[in-house]
Design a protein around this motif. Structure first.
Motif, PDB file in Angstrom:
ATOM      1  N   ILE A  23     -78.412 -53.375 -44.262  1.00 37.12           N
ATOM      2  CA  ILE A  23     -78.284 -51.922 -44.190  1.00 37.12           C
ATOM      3  C   ILE A  23     -79.570 -51.305 -43.652  1.00 37.12           C
ATOM      4  O   ILE A  23     -79.534 -50.406 -42.808  1.00 37.12           O
ATOM      5  N   LEU A  24     -80.705 -51.795 -44.122  1.00 39.38           N
ATOM      6  CA  LEU A  24     -81.990 -51.254 -43.660  1.00 39.38           C
ATOM      7  C   LEU A  24     -82.211 -51.496 -42.171  1.00 39.38           C
ATOM      8  O   LEU A  24     -82.661 -50.599 -41.460  1.00 39.38           O
ATOM      9  N   VAL A  25     -81.918 -52.692 -41.702  1.00 42.51           N
ATOM     10  CA  VAL A  25     -82.145 -53.000 -40.289  1.00 42.51           C
ATOM     11  C   VAL A  25     -81.103 -52.324 -39.406  1.00 42.51           C
ATOM     12  O   VAL A  25     -81.429 -51.749 -38.371  1.00 42.51           O
ATOM     13  N   GLY A  26     -79.854 -52.374 -39.803  1.00 41.80           N
ATOM     14  CA  GLY A  26     -78.778 -51.850 -38.960  1.00 41.80           C
ATOM     15  C   GLY A  26     -78.653 -50.348 -38.943  1.00 41.80           C
ATOM     16  O   GLY A  26     -78.280 -49.756 -37.935  1.00 41.80           O
ATOM     17  N   VAL A  27     -78.985 -49.706 -40.055  1.00 40.62           N
ATOM     18  CA  VAL A  27     -78.805 -48.258 -40.151  1.00 40.62           C
ATOM     19  C   VAL A  27     -80.126 -47.546 -40.437  1.00 40.62           C
ATOM     20  O   VAL A  27     -80.424 -46.518 -39.837  1.00 40.62           O
TER      21      VAL A  27
END
Length: 85
Positions: A23-27
């Motif tokens: 979630i942190l990397v993608g969004v």
């Protein structure tokens, strides 16, 4: 005829909760880079490759967001084997 309990394909043998790093990397990274950095970059003067700094930043993040999403896609569940039912 024996009925199987209803089980969606997303739940078969897989954890449906994404780890926080995905979630942190993608969004998260694209959100912070675009939405939270723009007010700061709005006050920066100058140009990059002939474009105003803000415009260059936004166009760069079109590509970098795709890189972030690709990283999540390629690193997703690489250690697990495909469990065919």
């Amino acid at each position: 005829m024996t009925e199987r309990p209803h089980q969606s394909t997303a739940r078969r043998g897989r954890d449906i909760h994404a780890p926080i790093w995905r979630i942190l990397v993608g969004v998260g990274i694209p959100f912070v880079a675009v939405d939270l950095a723009l007010p700061v970059l709005d006050h920066v003067g100058g140009t990059v490759l002939g474009f105003p700094t803000v415009v260059f930043w936004l166009f760069a993040w079109f590509i970098l967001t795709s890189v972030c999403l690709s990283a999540v896609w390629f690193l997703h569940d690489r250690r697990r084997t495909d469990e065919a039912g």
